[in-house]
Scaffold this motif. Structure first.
Motif, PDB file in Angstrom:
ATOM      1  N   SER A   1       0.810  -1.224   0.000  1.00  0.00           N
ATOM      2  CA  SER A   1       0.000   0.000   0.000  1.00  0.00           C
ATOM      3  C   SER A   1       0.839   1.268   0.000  1.00  0.00           C
ATOM      4  N   ALA A   2       2.162   1.132  -0.184  1.00  0.00           N
ATOM      5  CA  ALA A   2       3.050   2.286  -0.062  1.00  0.00           C
ATOM      6  C   ALA A   2       3.228   3.035  -1.377  1.00  0.00           C
TER       7      ALA A   2
ATOM      8  N   LEU B   1      -0.145  12.719   6.551  1.00  0.00           N
ATOM      9  CA  LEU B   1      -0.268  11.915   7.765  1.00  0.00           C
ATOM     10  C   LEU B   1      -1.117  10.668   7.565  1.00  0.00           C
ATOM     11  N   ASN B   2      -0.751   9.602   8.285  1.00  0.00           N
ATOM     12  CA  ASN B   2      -1.486   8.326   8.315  1.00  0.00           C
ATOM     13  C   ASN B   2      -1.482   7.594   6.977  1.00  0.00           C
ATOM     14  N   ASN B   3      -0.575   7.968   6.092  1.00  0.00           N
ATOM     15  CA  ASN B   3      -0.404   7.252   4.829  1.00  0.00           C
ATOM     16  C   ASN B   3       0.910   6.457   4.868  1.00  0.00           C
ATOM     17  N   THR B   4       1.008   5.454   4.014  1.00  0.00           N
ATOM     18  CA  THR B   4       2.179   4.580   3.991  1.00  0.00           C
ATOM     19  C   THR B   4       3.107   4.983   2.844  1.00  0.00           C
ATOM     20  N   TYR B   5       4.390   5.164   3.162  1.00  0.00           N
ATOM     21  CA  TYR B   5       5.359   5.637   2.174  1.00  0.00           C
ATOM     22  C   TYR B   5       6.654   4.822   2.223  1.00  0.00           C
ATOM     23  N   THR B   6       7.347   4.800   1.088  1.00  0.00           N
ATOM     24  CA  THR B   6       8.747   4.403   1.088  1.00  0.00           C
ATOM     25  C   THR B   6       9.557   5.693   1.085  1.00  0.00           C
TER      26      THR B   6
ATOM     27  N   GLY C   1       6.940   2.737   5.804  1.00  0.00           N
ATOM     28  CA  GLY C   1       6.191   2.854   7.049  1.00  0.00           C
ATOM     29  C   GLY C   1       5.058   3.850   6.956  1.00  0.00           C
ATOM     30  N   ILE C   2       4.322   3.942   8.057  1.00  0.00           N
ATOM     31  CA  ILE C   2       3.181   4.852   8.157  1.00  0.00           C
ATOM     32  C   ILE C   2       3.652   6.150   8.808  1.00  0.00           C
ATOM     33  N   LEU C   3       3.390   7.278   8.159  1.00  0.00           N
ATOM     34  CA  LEU C   3       3.796   8.573   8.704  1.00  0.00           C
ATOM     35  C   LEU C   3       2.803   8.981   9.796  1.00  0.00           C
TER      36      LEU C   3
ATOM     37  N   PHE D   1       9.708  14.175  10.946  1.00  0.00           N
ATOM     38  CA  PHE D   1       8.696  13.260  10.432  1.00  0.00           C
ATOM     39  C   PHE D   1       8.888  11.911  11.136  1.00  0.00           C
ATOM     40  N   THR D   2       7.858  11.426  11.833  1.00  0.00           N
ATOM     41  CA  THR D   2       7.998  10.201  12.622  1.00  0.00           C
ATOM     42  C   THR D   2       7.192   9.053  12.034  1.00  0.00           C
ATOM     43  N   MET D   3       7.877   7.909  11.858  1.00  0.00           N
ATOM     44  CA  MET D   3       7.238   6.655  11.460  1.00  0.00           C
ATOM     45  C   MET D   3       7.420   5.654  12.600  1.00  0.00           C
ATOM     46  N   LYS D   4       6.343   5.317  13.297  1.00  0.00           N
ATOM     47  CA  LYS D   4       6.442   4.349  14.400  1.00  0.00           C
ATOM     48  C   LYS D   4       6.144   2.926  13.938  1.00  0.00           C
TER      49      LYS D   4
END
Length: 231
Positions: free
Chosen positions: A59-60, A84-89, A136-138, A151-154
């Motif tokens: 989904s990235a 926010l709340n989207n998935t990225y590489t 990851g999800i931002l 920018f945090t990806m947990k």
């Protein structure tokens, strides 16, 4: 007399039996039970499962440092709400490695800093200065100082430390006895002895390998090790 003696013996026998009758009791009722007791397993903390790398990649979409810089999010983090709340590489250089996360930035003065939480085993494989890709999800964007955005990806996974670039060979040279091709005037690409003999100055090539930023004095700023020509 005999009758009186018989009565006395009968009374003594009755008292003796009464004293012995309590011997069958279990004793202290407060003694702990030897049974197995409650079989309900102990409660455990609910730790959310982190999706696998493959699941996140499905989904990235790719996001780049240049895109975020041009959006000027470091000046106004509210401009980043749509991310926010989207998935990225995301791909950039490792600037620090902590116990739970890695920070990624282009240089020490970068306005765009990524804070990416990774599995401990994944963190062990990383090196400061190495270019990596994560997915990851931002989760959040916070301002730090006047002109820096964090920018945090947990929920994130490490993808690869292999980078791919294309460019024209400006020159062929050597450093400490190792031959390399110089791309963009700043990036040294170290090919094996067979492949480097197949290319010449002015050729446009595509290579992939492990890209790092140089931290010591060298005639170039970046180097790609374990490089291979890509057709």
């Amino acid at each position: 007399m005999k009758k009186l003696l018989a009565l006395m013996l009968a009374a003594a026998l009755a008292l003796s039996l009464a004293a012995c009758g309590g011997g069958g009791e279990t004793g202290d009722n407060n003694m702990p039970s030897t049974r197995s007791g409650d079989t309900t397993p102990p409660e455990t903390e609910n730790v959310p499962d982190i999706p696998s790398k493959e699941e996140l990649l499905q989904s990235a979409t790719e996001i780049t440092r240049d895109e975020l810089y041009e959006a000027r999010i470091f000046e106004n983090v509210l401009k980043g709400d749509d991310y926010l709340n989207n998935t990225y590489t995301y791909r950039n250089y490792v600037s620090s490695i902590e116990e739970e996360y890695v920070t990624m930035s282009y240089n020490v003065n970068d306005n765009i800093i990524f804070k990416v939480y990774l599995d401990r085993e994944e963190l062990k494989t990383l090196n400061v200065g190495e270019q990596i890709t994560v997915v990851g999800i931002l989760d959040s964007i916070e301002k730090q100082g006047d002109l820096t955005a964090i920018f945090t990806m947990k929920t994130a996974r490490f993808v690869t430390n292999i980078s791919k670039i294309s460019g024209v060979i400006g020159e062929k040279s050597s450093f400490n006895g190792e031959r390399y091709c110089l791309l963009f005037g700043v990036t040294a690409v170290f090919l094996d002895s067979e492949e480097i003999n197949t290319v010449s100055t002015g050729d446009k090539i595509t290579v992939e390998g492990i890209m790092t930023k140089c931290t010591s004095a060298r005639p170039y700023e970046y180097e790609m090790r374990d490089a291979k020509l890509v057709n």
